[in-house]
Structure formats: structure tokens, C-alpha cells
Design a protein around this motif. Structure first.
Motif, PDB file in Angstrom:
ATOM      1  N   ASP A 143       5.013   1.396  -0.243  1.00 50.75           N
ATOM      2  CA  ASP A 143       5.369   2.768  -0.623  1.00 50.75           C
ATOM      3  C   ASP A 143       5.311   2.961  -2.136  1.00 50.75           C
ATOM      4  N   ARG A 183       1.383   2.517  -3.568  1.00 53.47           N
ATOM      5  CA  ARG A 183       0.261   3.029  -2.782  1.00 53.47           C
ATOM      6  C   ARG A 183      -0.795   3.748  -3.614  1.00 53.47           C
ATOM      7  N   ARG A 184      -0.459   4.163  -4.827  1.00 60.75           N
ATOM      8  CA  ARG A 184      -1.406   4.914  -5.648  1.00 60.75           C
ATOM      9  C   ARG A 184      -2.217   4.018  -6.586  1.00 60.75           C
ATOM     10  N   ARG A 201       2.403   1.752   8.338  1.00 57.42           N
ATOM     11  CA  ARG A 201       2.632   2.349   7.022  1.00 57.42           C
ATOM     12  C   ARG A 201       1.324   2.491   6.255  1.00 57.42           C
ATOM     13  N   GLN A 226      -0.186   5.515   7.680  1.00 50.79           N
ATOM     14  CA  GLN A 226       0.541   6.709   7.240  1.00 50.79           C
ATOM     15  C   GLN A 226       0.095   7.152   5.843  1.00 50.79           C
ATOM     16  N   HIS A 227      -0.148   6.191   4.970  1.00 52.11           N
ATOM     17  CA  HIS A 227      -0.551   6.511   3.605  1.00 52.11           C
ATOM     18  C   HIS A 227      -2.069   6.658   3.454  1.00 52.11           C
ATOM     19  N   LEU A 287      -4.287   4.305   3.849  1.00 48.83           N
ATOM     20  CA  LEU A 287      -4.766   3.141   3.115  1.00 48.83           C
ATOM     21  C   LEU A 287      -5.483   2.113   3.985  1.00 48.83           C
TER      22      LEU A 287
END
Length: 459
Positions: A215, A218-219, A280, A283-284, A286
Motif C-alpha cells: 500500500d 504502490r506508486r 492487493r 486491487q492496486h 499492479l
């Protein structure tokens, strides 16, 4: 005015396009997952045991499963050291477990004794370069969650070894609930021991911290080394594998008091944590840009056997050395493929360096190669040899021949026909046994001639 507006719009579009171009060449995220003492056949997708691993099975269906993959040592510390350095244990110096052996005699260390013990004073030589060092230098955010096992003194801990984040234990085992190792509290956040989560099952904590790491990062490109202690037995004086009751109940046809039931339950709990991590990533957005690798650090122990392999953890038989391995990288690796190419954990370091587009460390001999083209079916494995040494036990694999030697005797097997190592062919093929013994001796001479590393070498 119109022309000025047009120039402004074109400039904005050019910047936007540049942004897309930069996003398109962003380095992939990397998630490396290692389990502890999980046996070669202990995946549900293999179908030989009633073990529940739906999320690992998903990884296998969406990626590549290797059936001919080896650890570098039949127990945890040297094996994990090779994963982190890309080097044989005999080359990086960590060629035996770092363990306080007095616990085998029920000795409970005081804090003062523990501070001077091997588990606090030994670790991976600080001169060794880890995959964390390389990826951190390449611009990755790097994190370790779980079992570090490379030493607990500050100089050995992850924040000093190329990682930006660490939550876990530095030694090779804990009680899953108290987080103690035979009475010594062992959970760290960063460089400091923490008791904030005492009472919570370790796998749940490692899941929580892995999700937070994803989380929070993630960027940007990230490397997560998620190293479970499951399904290793608990490091307390009661022994046995610990597992949450809710997961034990998922095996209603098994005796809840049996060790094997707890082993299966611990694997399933870990599998569910992996499933939440995969969710997850989805979700992102990725998942498409994330290389996920999974393997066990050594052969299974207390797992009901490693059939069709012979032996278990701490042995030179295939059951101690051959481990499950999975890799998923959408659009880069094929889905649903099973490969029998000869591969080892020594390949992980150079593969991650290649995937990240990073620069290999200078003047460092790596003992593996980039396995991604092999997993992708674009080339055959260049590996033809692999060697192991544990105290007085030695083993060599050359092509499909496997030679094992101990102070008592030696044996030779043709793995192409006898994966279970049931028929010793030494008497019928003495020349091959001699050739493999010679190859081992040459490898040993090479290892002895390398620049020495601690903690065990005499130099």
C-alpha cells in the motif's frame, strides 16, 4: 491568442505523452516469497496430498511451476543466504545454521547469555552484497517481512543490508504467538525489538505488514522479500507446528491433535496470506507489472513425507534439496506451464537483477544465471552441475546423475529413471561415480580458494 493556446495545448499533450512513456518503462515490482520447510509435494495442485493451497495453486495456473528446482542447503540459514546473495554458502561464508545448540538440551538462555551467543554474534558477512543492496541502488523501495535469519546484531539486520523496511525476526525460528525463541523475545520493527504484537499469530502479522508495504509503495517500483517462518515447527520447548484453530478445522477428516494436521493448517494459513497479497496487487492494478516468485527454503520436515522423493530436511537426498518453485509475471511468462529444467535458488539473484534492469555488483562472482528465459521457454537451462556440502555429507548432481557421499558410504543414482533414489548404481557405473566425485573435489577446491567470508571460515 489562438496560436498561443494551441502551443499550450500541444505542450500539455507532449508532457502527458512523456508521462505515459515514463510510466510505460517503469521497472517491474518484485515479490519474492519463501516458505519454511515446505516439502516438494506440498501444493494442492500436485494432487498427492489433501493439503489446501488454492492461492499457490492459482500462482501455478497463472505462471510457471518448476519440478526440478533445488535449494543450496538442506536447512534454512545457508539456503536463505544463497537466495539473498546469489552465491553458494561456501562462497558467501554462511555454510551452516546459526543456532544456539544448548536449546536442544532445554537450556533457557538469560538475556546476558543470549547477548554473547552465536545467534547474536554471527551472521551473513557484512562484505556480502545482497539483492536488497542492488535493487535499492536501482531505485527500488525494498522491504523484508518475516524470517530474516541472517543475524540479529545491528550490523546484520536488513536496514544495514540494502533494505528500507523490516518487520520480522532475525534468527531462524520463533514461537508463533509469543514471538520468543526459547524464551528470548525476537520480533523486530526496523532495528528495534518490539513486543507490540505479542499474542498474534506470526503469519497474520507478516500478512499485515506485507500488505502495508505494498500500500505504502504502490506508486514506485518495490521489492518485497516476504519470508515466512511457516510451516516450520515453533521454536519453543514444547515443539510441534503451531496453527490457528480456524485453519485446523479446515481439515475435518484429520485428527486435530496430530502434528501433520497442524502442518497442513499452517501451510493453508500462509497460503491465505499469499492470496490476500495477490488480491492487493490486483486491487492496486499492479499484478500485470509484478514478478512474483515462490519457493521453499529446503525440503519438507514433519510433513508426512516428500514422496516420490526420498529423505527430508537436513539430508542430501532429493527430499532435502528439491523444493517447490512458482513464478508469475503476466505477459512476460507463460501461464499454466510446468517445466522440468534443471534450476536452483542460485538463479534468483541474477534473475531479479535482470528483471529490474539493474546493474550486477562489480567484482562479485555469482553462481547462477537469469532463469527467466528458461521459464519463458525461450532457452534451455545452462545448468548442468550443482554441489552441496553439509558438515561431513556431500552431494553432486551432474546432468541427471546424483552422487551422495558421507563418512559411512557413497551412492550413485540416475535421476532420469529413479527420482526416488532407490537403486544405487555405484557398482555398475563406477566410472560415473568417480567422475562426479572428481567434479565435487574440483568445486570444493574452487570454493576453498575464494576470498574468505565469515562467520565460519578460519582466516
Amino acid at each position: 491568442m489562438k496560436s498561443r493556446r494551441l502551443v499550450t495545448v500541444l505542450f500539455a499533450l507532449a508532457c502527458l505523452g512523456l508521462g505515459y512513456a515514463r510510466a510505460a518503462v517503469r521497472a517491474p515490482n518484485i515479490v519474492l516469497i519463501v516458505s519454511d520447510d515446505q516439502g516438494y509435494p506440498d501444493l494442492g495442485i500436485i494432487g498427492t496430498k489433501p493439503i489446501l493451497t488454492p492461492h499457490l495453486d492459482r500462482l501455478a495456473r497463472e505462471g510457471v511451476r518448476a519440478t526440478n528446482f533445488y535449494a543450496t542447503w538442506p536447512a534454512c540459514t545457508p539456503s536463505r543466504g544463497s537466495i539473498l546473495t546469489g552465491r553458494y554458502p561456501q562462497r558467501n561464508g554462511l555454510y551452516d545454521n546459526v543456532r544456539n545448540d544448548l536449546v536442544s538440551y532445554k537450556h533457557r538462555y538469560t538475556a546476558e547469555e543470549y547477548a554473547l551467543s552465536p545467534e547474536m554474534t554471527l551472521g551473513l558477512d557484512p562484505k556480502e552484497i545482497t539483492i536488497g543492496n542492488v535493487l535499492q541502488s536501482a531505485g527500488y523501495r525494498t522491504g523484508v517481512v518475516g524470517k530474516w535469519d541472517m543475524g540479529q546484531a545491528k550490523r546484520f539486520l536488513p536496514l544495514q543490508r540494502g533494505f528500507d523496511f523490516f518487520y520480522g525476526h532475525g534468527n531462524n525460528g520463533i514461537d508463533y504467538y509469543t514471538h520468543e525463541r526459547y524464551g528470548i523475545h525476537s520480533m523486530f520493527r526496523g532495528n528495534v525489538r518490539t513486543q507490540a504484537d505479542v499474542g498474534t499469530y506470526a503469519t497474520e502479522l507478516f500478512k499485515r505488514e506485507a500488505l502495508r508495504f505494498v500500500d505504502d509503495n504502490r506508486r514506485q517500483p518495490f521489492f518485497l522479500y516476504l519470508a515466512f517462518n511457516a510451516p516450520h515447527f515453533a521454536s519453543n520447548f514444547e515443539g510441534g507446528v503451531q496453527a490457528p484453530e480456524a485453519f485446523v478445522r479446515r481439515y475435518p477428516d484429520m485428527d486435530p491433535k496430530e502434528r501433520l494436521t497442524s502442518y497442513y493448517a499452517a501451510v493453508t494459513c500462509m497460503d491465505e496470506a499469499i492470496g490476500e497479497l495477490l488480491a492487493r496487487l490486483d486491487q492496486h492494478g499492479l499484478a500485470q507489472d509484478t514478478l512474483v516468485l515462490f519457493l521453499s527454503d529446503n525440503g519438507g520436515s514433519g510433513n508426512g513425507g516428500n514422496h516420490p522423493l526420498r529423505g527430508a530436511k537436513m539430508t542430501m537426498w532429493e527430499g532435502g534439496l528439491r523444493v517447490p518453485f512458482l513464478a508469475r509475471w503476466p505477459n512476460r511468462l507463460p501461464a499454466g506451464v510446468v517445466t522440468n529444467e534443471f534450476l536452483t535458488a542460485l538463479e534468483i539473484f541474477p534473475s531479479l537483477v535482470a528483471a529490474a534492469g539493474a546493474t550486477p555488483p562489480e567484482n562479485v562472482v555469482l553462481d547462477g544465471f537469469d532463469l527467466l528465459p528458461v521459464l519463458g521457454g525461450r532457452k534451455k537451462s545452462p545448468r548442468t552441475e550443482m554441489f552441496w556440502e553439509r558438515r561431513g555429507e556431500r552431494a553432486a548432481r551432474v546432468d541427471n546423475w546424483k552422487w551422495i557421499s558421507s563418512p559411512k558410504d557413497s551412492s550413485l543414482f540416475d535421476l532420469a529413471k529413479d527420482i526416488g533414489e532407490t537403486s544405487d548404481l555405484t557398482s555398475s557405473h563406477p566410472e560415473i561415480a568417480a567422475r562426479l566425485a572428481d567434479r565435487f573435489a574440483a568445486w570444493k577446491k574452487l570454493m576453498d580458494a575464494t576470498e574468505p567470508r565469515g562467520p565460519f571460515r578460519d582466516y
